[in-house]
Design a protein around this motif. Structure first.
Motif, mmCIF file in Angstrom:
data_model
loop_
_atom_site.group_PDB
_atom_site.id
_atom_site.type_symbol
_atom_site.label_atom_id
_atom_site.label_comp_id
_atom_site.label_asym_id
_atom_site.label_seq_id
_atom_site.Cartn_x
_atom_site.Cartn_y
_atom_site.Cartn_z
ATOM 1 N N PRO A 70 -97.243 34.655 -46.425
ATOM 2 C CA PRO A 70 -96.644 35.380 -47.541
ATOM 3 C C PRO A 70 -95.209 35.002 -47.893
ATOM 4 O O PRO A 70 -94.758 35.275 -49.005
ATOM 5 N N ALA A 71 -94.487 34.407 -46.958
ATOM 6 C CA ALA A 71 -93.050 34.199 -47.143
ATOM 7 C C ALA A 71 -92.703 32.715 -47.130
ATOM 8 O O ALA A 71 -93.517 31.868 -46.743
ATOM 9 N N VAL A 72 -91.488 32.403 -47.541
ATOM 10 C CA VAL A 72 -91.023 31.021 -47.516
ATOM 11 C C VAL A 72 -90.914 30.532 -46.071
ATOM 12 O O VAL A 72 -91.348 29.427 -45.729
ATOM 13 N N ASP A 73 -90.343 31.366 -45.200
ATOM 14 C CA ASP A 73 -90.199 31.033 -43.779
ATOM 15 C C ASP A 73 -91.343 31.654 -42.976
ATOM 16 O O ASP A 73 -91.966 32.629 -43.408
ATOM 17 N N PRO A 74 -91.626 31.144 -41.790
ATOM 18 C CA PRO A 74 -92.732 31.673 -40.980
ATOM 19 C C PRO A 74 -92.529 33.142 -40.609
ATOM 20 O O PRO A 74 -91.398 33.597 -40.400
ATOM 21 N N VAL A 75 -93.651 33.868 -40.535
ATOM 22 C CA VAL A 75 -93.621 35.282 -40.153
ATOM 23 C C VAL A 75 -94.730 35.535 -39.124
ATOM 24 O O VAL A 75 -95.729 34.813 -39.095
ATOM 25 N N PRO A 76 -94.583 36.576 -38.312
ATOM 26 C CA PRO A 76 -95.600 36.881 -37.294
ATOM 27 C C PRO A 76 -96.689 37.837 -37.786
ATOM 28 O O PRO A 76 -97.496 38.303 -36.986
ATOM 29 N N TYR A 77 -96.688 38.142 -39.075
ATOM 30 C CA TYR A 77 -97.594 39.163 -39.600
ATOM 31 C C TYR A 77 -98.423 38.627 -40.764
ATOM 32 O O TYR A 77 -98.136 37.576 -41.343
ATOM 33 N N VAL A 78 -99.457 39.384 -41.093
ATOM 34 C CA VAL A 78 -100.297 39.135 -42.261
ATOM 35 C C VAL A 78 -99.981 40.206 -43.295
ATOM 36 O O VAL A 78 -99.736 41.356 -42.948
ATOM 37 N N ALA A 113 -81.082 36.731 -48.383
ATOM 38 C CA ALA A 113 -82.220 36.753 -49.307
ATOM 39 C C ALA A 113 -82.561 38.175 -49.746
ATOM 40 O O ALA A 113 -82.786 38.434 -50.937
ATOM 41 N N TRP A 114 -82.596 39.108 -48.809
ATOM 42 C CA TRP A 114 -82.853 40.503 -49.173
ATOM 43 C C TRP A 114 -81.730 41.058 -50.049
ATOM 44 O O TRP A 114 -81.981 41.796 -51.010
ATOM 45 N N LYS A 115 -80.508 40.686 -49.735
ATOM 46 C CA LYS A 115 -79.376 41.158 -50.536
ATOM 47 C C LYS A 115 -79.494 40.666 -51.969
ATOM 48 O O LYS A 115 -79.281 41.435 -52.929
ATOM 49 N N ALA A 116 -79.850 39.413 -52.155
ATOM 50 C CA ALA A 116 -79.984 38.857 -53.506
ATOM 51 C C ALA A 116 -81.113 39.542 -54.262
ATOM 52 O O ALA A 116 -80.972 39.890 -55.453
ATOM 53 N N MET A 156 -91.346 40.842 -54.482
ATOM 54 C CA MET A 156 -90.189 40.229 -55.132
ATOM 55 C C MET A 156 -89.319 39.504 -54.110
ATOM 56 O O MET A 156 -88.893 38.363 -54.325
ATOM 57 N N ALA A 157 -89.053 40.167 -53.001
ATOM 58 C CA ALA A 157 -88.193 39.577 -51.969
ATOM 59 C C ALA A 157 -88.808 38.304 -51.390
ATOM 60 O O ALA A 157 -88.092 37.352 -51.062
ATOM 61 N N ASN A 158 -90.142 38.273 -51.261
ATOM 62 C CA ASN A 158 -90.802 37.048 -50.795
ATOM 63 C C ASN A 158 -90.404 35.852 -51.656
ATOM 64 O O ASN A 158 -90.179 34.755 -51.145
ATOM 65 N N SER A 159 -90.334 36.075 -52.950
ATOM 66 C CA SER A 159 -90.024 34.965 -53.860
ATOM 67 C C SER A 159 -88.560 34.539 -53.769
ATOM 68 O O SER A 159 -88.208 33.441 -54.208
ATOM 69 N N TYR A 160 -87.723 35.383 -53.194
ATOM 70 C CA TYR A 160 -86.313 35.055 -52.983
ATOM 71 C C TYR A 160 -86.071 34.399 -51.631
ATOM 72 O O TYR A 160 -84.947 34.079 -51.282
ATOM 73 N N GLY A 161 -87.147 34.246 -50.845
ATOM 74 C CA GLY A 161 -87.006 33.669 -49.516
ATOM 75 C C GLY A 161 -86.805 34.684 -48.419
ATOM 76 O O GLY A 161 -86.505 34.321 -47.266
ATOM 77 N N ALA A 162 -86.978 35.978 -48.736
ATOM 78 C CA ALA A 162 -86.802 37.033 -47.739
ATOM 79 C C ALA A 162 -88.107 37.266 -46.988
ATOM 80 O O ALA A 162 -89.178 36.798 -47.382
ATOM 81 N N ARG A 163 -88.013 38.013 -45.896
ATOM 82 C CA ARG A 163 -89.176 38.424 -45.117
ATOM 83 C C ARG A 163 -88.797 39.700 -44.375
ATOM 84 O O ARG A 163 -87.621 39.982 -44.160
ATOM 85 N N TRP A 164 -89.812 40.477 -44.005
ATOM 86 C CA TRP A 164 -89.547 41.699 -43.265
ATOM 87 C C TRP A 164 -89.044 41.394 -41.863
ATOM 88 O O TRP A 164 -88.079 42.013 -41.406
ATOM 89 N N PHE A 165 -89.696 40.443 -41.184
ATOM 90 C CA PHE A 165 -89.364 40.134 -39.792
ATOM 91 C C PHE A 165 -89.364 38.631 -39.577
ATOM 92 O O PHE A 165 -90.114 37.895 -40.227
#
Length: 436
Positions: free
Chosen positions: A375-383, A219-222, A198-207
């Motif tokens: 997986p995310a809107v912005d670049p991430v270092p993980y799969v 993004a996570w807050k929203a 869900m958070a991915n679709s809001y533009g959030a990412r873990w790292f």
């Protein structure tokens, strides 16, 4: 009946006449999901073909299964000969040498038939380390009658704004009907699977690209705020205790207007023998917010052989049977094509009979649309879409899931849960050496 299936039945008949000599017992650890339970009911077919192999089952709730198999394989305890594990564990454990390669399964197994999106997640350096029993993405399952009563039409590709509107209009608490059911039970593979997607679709990412946790971002807050508001206002009581199986039961009992979860659930909510609303179920893609990512994930439950097993050959024979094309035909012959384990083989989706199943195309589209490498809107270092494919994620994800589940239970606010998640994740990632 195909020639292959007639041959399978013939082999069963011949094998049934043979006598077992020096029978070998293998122990299979599996999850208490419907498709796995169904397989246990079909074991007479395997026994007929393999009278020299006895299968003992250890069937566990998802979180408990993960704990037990992780402990056993890390210590090479040898308690299990076949493990039911997910797309998260396979590449990590394969790289660590904890799993036995399945590249030597017989040619008739046809590993090339496995959907590329699924097979790629189970392969490390050219070695297939697990065979998929079923694959899934996630999608919206909804009550068509309640949607019509609400005066709404579900789009094929809805937004979260539409979901919020529909949940409000479909809720009738006096009639014990709740507009939406979502996972709330704590666990990296329970509530955090849903919330991360869900958070991915809001533009959030873990790292971010430097492995800095991002729970302090807007993004996570929203995403978390919308989730908590949806579930508090329109979800069932006690939602913080509900995982996949609990929400499945609620939907089958007619208590959920919408349920966003694994595509594999489609056969269970449309089965008249199990679902009171089987004739009133529709399907749609997982929702988005217009940022270019939908909230669908990619997952498979897979069968693998731990390196600590002393019965590798017997374990491989069981896996080759349980994840084969012939097994799909066996299920279809007993319970119909709608109940065949989905999401693993291209040939299944090319089968004219399976193409008649109402959720088949939506499942395939959802799986093909999921991209774990982006997986995310912005670049991430993980799969990983609903998880981060690093060994530390299992512990971190579960701890964060406990904070978010506590927020759903009303023990803390969204802001407090996010702050706790940020602090804990930063500390653990620093300790593990990701953050310098």
């Amino acid at each position: 009946m195909t020639a292959r299936f007639r041959a399978l039945m013939g082999a069963c008949a011949v094998a049934a006449l043979s006598t077992a000599a020096g029978a070998e017992t293998i122990t299979v650890a599996t999850v208490n999901n419907g498709d796995m339970i169904r397989m246990q009911g079909l074991m007479s077919e395997f026994n007929a073909q393999h009278p020299d192999i006895t299968v003992e089952w250890v069937t566990l709730e998802e979180n408990v299964l993960r704990q037990k198999v992780t402990t056993d394989i890390a210590t090479r305890g040898g308690q299990f000969d076949v493990l039911t594990i997910g797309t998260y564990e396979v590449p990590i454990w394969g790289k660590q040498g904890w799993l036995v390669s399945l590249n030597d399964l017989p040619p008739e197994y046809d590993a090339d038939d496995i959907l590329p999106a699924i097979r790629n997640g189970l392969t490390v350096d050219g070695e297939l380390y697990a065979a998929p029993f079923y694959g899934e993405s996630s999608m919206i399952m909804y009550r068509t009658d309640l949607m019509e009563k609400a005066g709404l039409t579900m789009p094929d590709a809805p937004t979260w704004e539409f979901v919020k509107e529909a949940a409000a209009k479909m809720t009738d608490k006096d009639a014990d009907i709740y507009g939406i059911c979502l996972r709330g039970k704590a666990g990296w593979g329970e509530n955090m699977a849903f919330l991360t997607a869900m958070a991915n679709s809001y533009g959030a990412r873990w790292f971010d690209e430097n492995w800095q946790p991002q729970f302090d971002g807007e993004a996570w807050k929203a995403a978390l705020t919308d989730y908590l508001e949806l579930m508090t206002n329109y979800g069932p009581p006690g939602a913080s205790n509900n995982g996949f199986n609990e929400n499945l039961a609620l939907f089958q009992q007619g208590k959920c207007g919408m349920w966003i979860d694994a595509t594999v659930a489609a056969s269970f909510v449309t089965n008249p023998a199990e679902s009171t609303v089987a004739d009133h179920v529709g399907f749609a893609l997982a929702p988005d917010t217009g940022k270019g990512k939908r909230s669908n994930w990619l997952w498979a439950w897979n069968l693998a052989v731990p390196a600590g097993s002393q019965k590798v050959d017997a374990a491989k024979q069981f896996i080759a049977w349980a994840t084969s094309k012939d097994y799909a035909e066996l299920v279809a012959s007993k319970e119909g094509w709608a109940n065949v384990p989905p999401g693993t083989r291209a040939s299944l989706y090319e089968n004219p009979e399976y193409q008649k199943v109402p959720f088949a195309q939506m499942t395939l589209e959802s799986i093909n649309a999921a991209d774990p490498t982006n997986p995310a809107v912005d670049p991430v270092p993980y799969v990983g879409i609903q998880f981060v494919a690093i060994p530390e994620f299992q512990g971190i994800g579960t701890a964060v899931g406990q904070q978010f589940s506590a927020a759903l239970a009303g023990s803390m606010s969204a802001e407090q849960a996010l702050a706790a998640a940020q602090a804990f994740t930063t500390r653990e990632m620093t300790r593990a050496g990701y953050i310098k």
